[in-house]
Structure formats: C-alpha cells, structure tokens
Design a protein around this motif. Sequence first.
Motif, short mmCIF file in Angstrom:
data_model
loop_
_atom_site.label_atom_id
_atom_site.label_comp_id
_atom_site.label_asym_id
_atom_site.label_seq_id
_atom_site.Cartn_x
_atom_site.Cartn_y
_atom_site.Cartn_z
N PRO A 197 -49.58 9.78 -31.03
CA PRO A 197 -48.30 9.78 -31.76
C PRO A 197 -47.64 8.41 -31.68
O PRO A 197 -47.86 7.64 -30.72
CB PRO A 197 -47.48 10.83 -31.02
CG PRO A 197 -48.48 11.66 -30.28
CD PRO A 197 -49.60 10.75 -29.93
N VAL A 198 -46.79 8.11 -32.66
CA VAL A 198 -46.12 6.82 -32.71
C VAL A 198 -45.34 6.52 -31.42
O VAL A 198 -45.41 5.39 -30.91
CB VAL A 198 -45.21 6.73 -33.95
CG1 VAL A 198 -44.32 5.49 -33.89
CG2 VAL A 198 -46.06 6.71 -35.22
N LEU A 255 -51.38 2.50 -20.98
CA LEU A 255 -52.53 2.99 -21.76
C LEU A 255 -53.28 4.07 -21.00
O LEU A 255 -53.64 5.11 -21.57
CB LEU A 255 -53.47 1.83 -22.12
CG LEU A 255 -54.73 2.21 -22.90
CD1 LEU A 255 -54.37 2.89 -24.21
CD2 LEU A 255 -55.59 0.98 -23.16
N GLU A 256 -53.52 3.87 -19.70
CA GLU A 256 -54.26 4.85 -18.92
C GLU A 256 -53.52 6.19 -18.88
O GLU A 256 -54.12 7.26 -19.05
CB GLU A 256 -54.49 4.35 -17.50
CG GLU A 256 -55.29 5.32 -16.63
CD GLU A 256 -55.56 4.78 -15.24
OE1 GLU A 256 -56.13 5.54 -14.43
OE2 GLU A 256 -55.20 3.62 -14.97
N GLU A 294 -53.06 11.82 -20.79
CA GLU A 294 -52.29 12.90 -21.42
C GLU A 294 -52.96 13.39 -22.69
O GLU A 294 -53.01 14.59 -22.96
CB GLU A 294 -50.88 12.39 -21.74
CG GLU A 294 -50.03 12.10 -20.51
CD GLU A 294 -48.76 11.36 -20.86
OE1 GLU A 294 -48.47 11.19 -22.07
OE2 GLU A 294 -48.04 10.92 -19.93
N ARG A 295 -53.49 12.44 -23.46
CA ARG A 295 -54.13 12.81 -24.72
C ARG A 295 -55.40 13.61 -24.47
O ARG A 295 -55.71 14.57 -25.20
CB ARG A 295 -54.44 11.56 -25.54
CG ARG A 295 -54.88 11.83 -26.96
CD ARG A 295 -53.80 12.58 -27.70
NE ARG A 295 -54.26 13.03 -29.01
CZ ARG A 295 -53.81 14.10 -29.63
NH1 ARG A 295 -52.86 14.83 -29.08
NH2 ARG A 295 -54.27 14.44 -30.80
N LEU A 296 -56.15 13.22 -23.44
CA LEU A 296 -57.36 13.98 -23.08
C LEU A 296 -57.00 15.42 -22.73
O LEU A 296 -57.71 16.36 -23.12
CB LEU A 296 -58.07 13.32 -21.89
CG LEU A 296 -58.99 12.15 -22.21
CD1 LEU A 296 -59.46 11.49 -20.92
CD2 LEU A 296 -60.20 12.61 -23.03
N VAL A 310 -56.19 17.23 -25.96
CA VAL A 310 -57.41 17.52 -26.74
C VAL A 310 -58.19 18.65 -26.09
O VAL A 310 -58.74 19.52 -26.77
CB VAL A 310 -58.27 16.25 -26.87
CG1 VAL A 310 -59.65 16.58 -27.43
CG2 VAL A 310 -57.59 15.22 -27.77
N GLY A 311 -58.23 18.66 -24.75
CA GLY A 311 -58.90 19.75 -24.05
C GLY A 311 -58.28 21.10 -24.37
O GLY A 311 -58.99 22.09 -24.59
N THR A 312 -56.95 21.14 -24.44
CA THR A 312 -56.26 22.38 -24.79
C THR A 312 -56.60 22.79 -26.21
O THR A 312 -56.84 23.97 -26.50
CB THR A 312 -54.74 22.20 -24.64
OG1 THR A 312 -54.45 21.86 -23.28
CG2 THR A 312 -54.00 23.48 -25.01
#
Length: 304
Positions: free
Chosen positions: A65-66, A79-80, A85-87, A90-92
Amino acid sequence: MPTESLWSIGELAERAGVTVKTVRFYSDRGLLPEAARSAGGHRRYGHDALDRLRTIRALRTLDLPVPDVGRVLGTDGALEDVVTERLRDVGTQLAALRWREAALRLLHDCAPEERVERLRLVGAVTVPPNTDALARFWRRWLPPRLPARVRSAVVEQAVPALPDEPAPHQVLAFARLHAFVTAPCPGGATRDDCQPAAHRDLDGFRPAVLYTGLGEAFTLAAPAIRAGRAPGAGEALDCFVAAYATAGGVRDTPGFRAGLSRVLAADPRVDRYWQLVTDLSAEPNPGTSHDWLRSALTAQAAGY
C-alpha cells in the motif's frame, strides 16, 4: 541546482516508462518530492527522482500500500518490517483461498441433496477459519475452579490445529465441529447436566490435579495409539487412574479402578467433538487417548 539541469514531469515520466499521471500521483502524496518549480509554476525533478520512482514502482509491484511505501522511503530499516508484515498478510490471504477452494470442491463433488446443508455449515465459518469458538466451548465445559494455567494447557490440547492445505472432508469436519460447539445443550439441558461427575463442585476434589495428570497420561498413551496397539495395562493407564485417585484424595486400589470404570462409562461425553477432531487430523488427541485408556481400564477391571 540550476533549473535547466532538472527534468519536467513529462521528461521524468518518459525516462521512467510511466505516465505523467503516475508521477503526479506519487508527487501529490509526498513520495516523490520535486526539486523546484519553473517560472511558470511547473514541477521540476532532479535526476535522483528517477531512482526513487523506480523504487516506488518496485514496491508497488509487490502490492505494498502507498502508506507502507512511504514508510520504506522515509525510515531506515523499515523495508524489513514492511516485508514481514506483507508476508503475514499474504499468508492469511493464501490460507483463505485454500479454504475457499476446498469448500467449493466440497460443494461441487457432493450429491445434490447434500448441497444445501453443507452450504449452511461452511457458510457459518469465517474464512480463513479460526478456532475461537472451540476454545470458548472448552472454557465452558471445564470445571469452573480450574486455575488459569491448567485451563489454558487443557484448551491448547483440546483445540486442534487447522490444516494449512485442507481437503474437502476436513472443511466439512471443521464446519460440523463449529456447529457442534456453538449449539446449545441437547433438550435444553443445563450446564450441570452436560458436565462429567469430575466437574461438579465436590468437597475436597481437586480438578487441577486431575487435568494435569490426564495430560501426562494422554502423552504416555500416544505412542501406543500411533502404533495401533490394543488398550492395555502399563504406565499410561497407571498415570490415568492416579490422576483421578489423587484428585479425589483416595488410594488407587482394584476396587477404586472398578468403580472408576463404572463412573466413566456413565459420564456425559463429547464423543462427537473428538470424532470430528479425528477427521481433521489422524494424530492422537485427548479424546482418542481417553477412549484408549478407558478401554484399558474396563478390560482390567473386568479381570478383578
């Protein structure tokens, strides 16, 4: 920096391979600061804006997201955190998709007369599913005087882990399990009517001792159950009986074992719960372990 060495918004867009609208969008949100304005008020960008724009596009390609893109650009080391958080997100999403796929296959492959009932069952479960309702069921089922640490340990044992990649029959088993734990007691029975004798508020009885001992007995019985061995005497059975005897403050004798066998045979049970848990996973669970140990006790008591 001299304005003649700066790029216009159109020049930056052309070099980056994007539209002017895209450059303006990121500029308006503070992700792509302009270096200056022309005499006519037009935006001008330094050459470093090209690398920044490419970084923004790379992050957006990963569907960040922006606001998260802004965090990465504005904070060292962000970044890490953002990727982690994004991983998780995506897993959910993947878990939800796997569950939906298995649920759709369940509905697609069943007989037409079963479809409506199954749809109602799976439709009552959140996607991706969670086991909150199962945990609440066990907190109600367990004796009220149980200490929090023991209660948590029992709930952890009793609530099954959901499969990462469920098969259709596992989706159905969990949907039925959810329906079972959210239904009222049969026939309008009260909580006490649904409780085993060991859960009643009896003087001198120590439920924490019982459930701690039962957990140890179930662990001891699991290898024999996995190996397919018939119920029989041994350390697991002795631990099982000792849990009841010690909790009640009595001695473990042949007479006690015979009486315990009769009490357990008459107690209210949640066999349906454990049957559905077994459909979710073939691993031994407290229900299968309790049945194995109770059968061992019945066989032993019959020989006295």
